[in-house]
Design a protein around this motif. Structure first.
Motif, PDB file in Angstrom:
ATOM      1  N   TYR A  55      63.185   0.976  20.531  1.00  0.00           N
ATOM      2  CA  TYR A  55      62.668   0.357  21.757  1.00  0.00           C
ATOM      3  C   TYR A  55      62.361  -1.122  21.560  1.00  0.00           C
ATOM      4  N   GLU A  56      61.658  -1.446  20.481  1.00  0.00           N
ATOM      5  CA  GLU A  56      61.244  -2.828  20.268  1.00  0.00           C
ATOM      6  C   GLU A  56      62.428  -3.726  19.965  1.00  0.00           C
ATOM      7  N   PHE A  57      63.436  -3.177  19.295  1.00  0.00           N
ATOM      8  CA  PHE A  57      64.645  -3.948  18.993  1.00  0.00           C
ATOM      9  C   PHE A  57      65.330  -4.394  20.284  1.00  0.00           C
ATOM     10  N   MET A  58      65.434  -3.513  21.274  1.00  0.00           N
ATOM     11  CA  MET A  58      66.098  -3.846  22.534  1.00  0.00           C
ATOM     12  C   MET A  58      65.177  -4.613  23.479  1.00  0.00           C
ATOM     13  N   THR A  60      62.809  -6.814  22.706  1.00  0.00           N
ATOM     14  CA  THR A  60      62.479  -8.177  22.274  1.00  0.00           C
ATOM     15  C   THR A  60      63.313  -9.248  22.975  1.00  0.00           C
ATOM     16  N   PRO A  61      64.667  -9.175  22.995  1.00  0.00           N
ATOM     17  CA  PRO A  61      65.429 -10.223  23.684  1.00  0.00           C
ATOM     18  C   PRO A  61      65.211 -10.223  25.197  1.00  0.00           C
ATOM     19  N   ILE A  62      64.948  -9.042  25.775  1.00  0.00           N
ATOM     20  CA  ILE A  62      64.695  -8.970  27.220  1.00  0.00           C
ATOM     21  C   ILE A  62      63.402  -9.693  27.563  1.00  0.00           C
ATOM     22  N   ILE A  63      62.353  -9.445  26.774  1.00  0.00           N
ATOM     23  CA  ILE A  63      61.074 -10.128  27.001  1.00  0.00           C
ATOM     24  C   ILE A  63      61.226 -11.627  26.797  1.00  0.00           C
ATOM     25  N   TYR A  64      61.997 -12.007  25.763  1.00  0.00           N
ATOM     26  CA  TYR A  64      62.245 -13.429  25.492  1.00  0.00           C
ATOM     27  C   TYR A  64      62.880 -14.102  26.717  1.00  0.00           C
ATOM     28  N   LEU A  65      63.902 -13.482  27.289  1.00  0.00           N
ATOM     29  CA  LEU A  65      64.595 -14.066  28.442  1.00  0.00           C
ATOM     30  C   LEU A  65      63.701 -14.092  29.677  1.00  0.00           C
ATOM     31  N   ILE A  66      62.885 -13.067  29.872  1.00  0.00           N
ATOM     32  CA  ILE A  66      61.977 -13.051  31.022  1.00  0.00           C
ATOM     33  C   ILE A  66      61.018 -14.235  30.948  1.00  0.00           C
ATOM     34  N   ILE A  67      60.460 -14.475  29.770  1.00  0.00           N
ATOM     35  CA  ILE A  67      59.520 -15.595  29.593  1.00  0.00           C
ATOM     36  C   ILE A  67      60.214 -16.928  29.838  1.00  0.00           C
ATOM     37  N   VAL A  68      61.395 -17.117  29.236  1.00  0.00           N
ATOM     38  CA  VAL A  68      62.115 -18.381  29.369  1.00  0.00           C
ATOM     39  C   VAL A  68      62.542 -18.618  30.823  1.00  0.00           C
ATOM     40  N   ASN A 242      54.547  -4.050  18.683  1.00  0.00           N
ATOM     41  CA  ASN A 242      53.666  -4.039  17.515  1.00  0.00           C
ATOM     42  C   ASN A 242      53.430  -5.470  17.032  1.00  0.00           C
ATOM     43  N   ALA A 243      52.471  -5.624  16.130  1.00  0.00           N
ATOM     44  CA  ALA A 243      52.009  -6.956  15.729  1.00  0.00           C
ATOM     45  C   ALA A 243      53.122  -7.810  15.163  1.00  0.00           C
ATOM     46  N   MET A 244      53.964  -7.232  14.271  1.00  0.00           N
ATOM     47  CA  MET A 244      55.005  -8.037  13.640  1.00  0.00           C
ATOM     48  C   MET A 244      56.045  -8.495  14.659  1.00  0.00           C
ATOM     49  N   VAL A 245      56.500  -7.601  15.517  1.00  0.00           N
ATOM     50  CA  VAL A 245      57.528  -7.957  16.494  1.00  0.00           C
ATOM     51  C   VAL A 245      56.981  -8.977  17.483  1.00  0.00           C
ATOM     52  N   ALA A 246      55.736  -8.791  17.928  1.00  0.00           N
ATOM     53  CA  ALA A 246      55.113  -9.768  18.830  1.00  0.00           C
ATOM     54  C   ALA A 246      55.021 -11.135  18.169  1.00  0.00           C
ATOM     55  N   SER A 247      54.674 -11.160  16.894  1.00  0.00           N
ATOM     56  CA  SER A 247      54.560 -12.422  16.156  1.00  0.00           C
ATOM     57  C   SER A 247      55.920 -13.107  16.010  1.00  0.00           C
ATOM     58  N   ILE A 248      56.964 -12.321  15.747  1.00  0.00           N
ATOM     59  CA  ILE A 248      58.319 -12.870  15.640  1.00  0.00           C
ATOM     60  C   ILE A 248      58.731 -13.495  16.970  1.00  0.00           C
ATOM     61  N   LEU A 249      58.437 -12.804  18.063  1.00  0.00           N
ATOM     62  CA  LEU A 249      58.789 -13.308  19.392  1.00  0.00           C
ATOM     63  C   LEU A 249      58.067 -14.615  19.692  1.00  0.00           C
TER      64      LEU A 249
END
Length: 302
Positions: A55-58, A60-68, A242-249
């Motif tokens: 779930y987090e792998f897929m 992450t890029p969707i959340i990134y694009l939504i923010i941008v 999770n904390a690591m994925v959020a931090s990477i984003l």
């Protein structure tokens, strides 16, 4: 943590120094082509096959694009109040949200989070490439270039196809042989070094005494303050990563402007040296802000 990212700037400095010394004997465009068509696809394939899809792998890029894209809508509403000239407006919209997710994002992720970050930084880089070749290309060339042509240009980028192939291999659980994986890993690390050298070579062309500071500072404010703030707010309140994925984003939202901005600005004759100056200012500010960025990221890790 800051010392762990020093190798990144070491290779940028090598590229900067090499171009200054050898000038016309080194053609950075050759390295760009080698990186874009050979080593970046290897890097992307290697990164997207390192961990199983979840779930987090897929997400992450969707959340990134939504923010941008959310920040892009805000910039569309205010850009005419900040810049009067249409080309400056185009540069502002095309450049301010395009981070160096490949040149710096992937090696920086390894330095801060280890090799486990590569799948996430790689797929965020793919999302960033889509943004560049759809929205940035359109803004750079909107006087004589259609959105349809921008979409068609994506087909020519080999990294996109290797990304789809890697996701297919990953989804079907196809195992990659040890020797093949070793070759992919060598190509991936080579890609990172080449990209950092290219970045340094482009920076060597900027003449500080001829720089206009108005646009670079406005662009850097968006890239280093406004975009990360919106991203941090969105991630804290609307995601359950999770904390690591959020931090990477968050890290990927904080990285400085991408070198690819210069390529597109030069291709469409949209003030490439001003764009290069913006990259220099953004990259310099990033060095001074990195400590504070790391403190924010470490807060999420805890």
């Amino acid at each position: 943590a800051i010392l762990s990212v020093l190798p990144i700037y070491f290779f940028i400095l090598i590229g900067f120094t090499a171009k200054k010394i050898f000038t016309d004997e080194i053609d950075e465009r050759t390295l760009v082509l080698i990186s874009l068509y050979f080593f970046q696809p290897i890097l992307i394939f290697w990164g997207l096959t390192k961990s199983p899809i979840d779930y987090e792998f897929m997400a992450t890029p969707i959340i990134y694009l939504i923010i941008v894209l959310f920040v892009l809508i805000i910039l569309l509403l205010i850009n005419k109040m900040i810049f009067k000239e249409r080309k400056d407006q185009s540069i502002y919209l095309a450049v301010a949200l395009v981070g160096n997710t490949g040149n710096l994002g992937i090696p920086l992720g390894i330095a801060l989070f280890g090799i486990e970050s590569v799948p996430y930084t790689s797929i965020i880089n793919i999302a960033n490439i889509f943004f560049i070749y759809i929205f940035s290309v359109y803004f750079f060339a909107r006087e004589n270039f259609s959105l349809k042509d921008a979409l068609l240009s994506i087909i020519k980028i080999p990294g996109i196809w290797f990304a789809f192939l890697a996701l297919l291999v990953n989804y079907n659980g196809i195992e990659i042989g040890k020797n093949i994986y070793s070759a992919l890993e060598m190509g991936a690390y080579t890609s990172m070094v080449i990209q950092l050298l290219i970045f340094g070579m482009y920076l060597s062309k900027v003449k500080i005494k001829n720089m206009s500071w108005y646009a670079p500072l406005h662009i850097s404010f968006v890239k280093h303050i406004f975009l990360p703030f919106i991203g941090l707010f969105f991630i804290l309140n609307f995601t359950d990563l999770n904390a690591m994925v959020a931090s990477i984003l968050i890290m990927e939202l904080m990285v400085p402007l991408a070198v690819n901005n210069v390529n597109l600005a030069a291709l469409y004759n949209c003030k490439p040296y001003e764009v290069t100056a913006s990259i220099l200012v953004s990259s310099t500010l990033f060095v001074f802000l990195l400590y504070f960025y790391i403190q924010i990221i470490e807060y999420f890790i805890k």
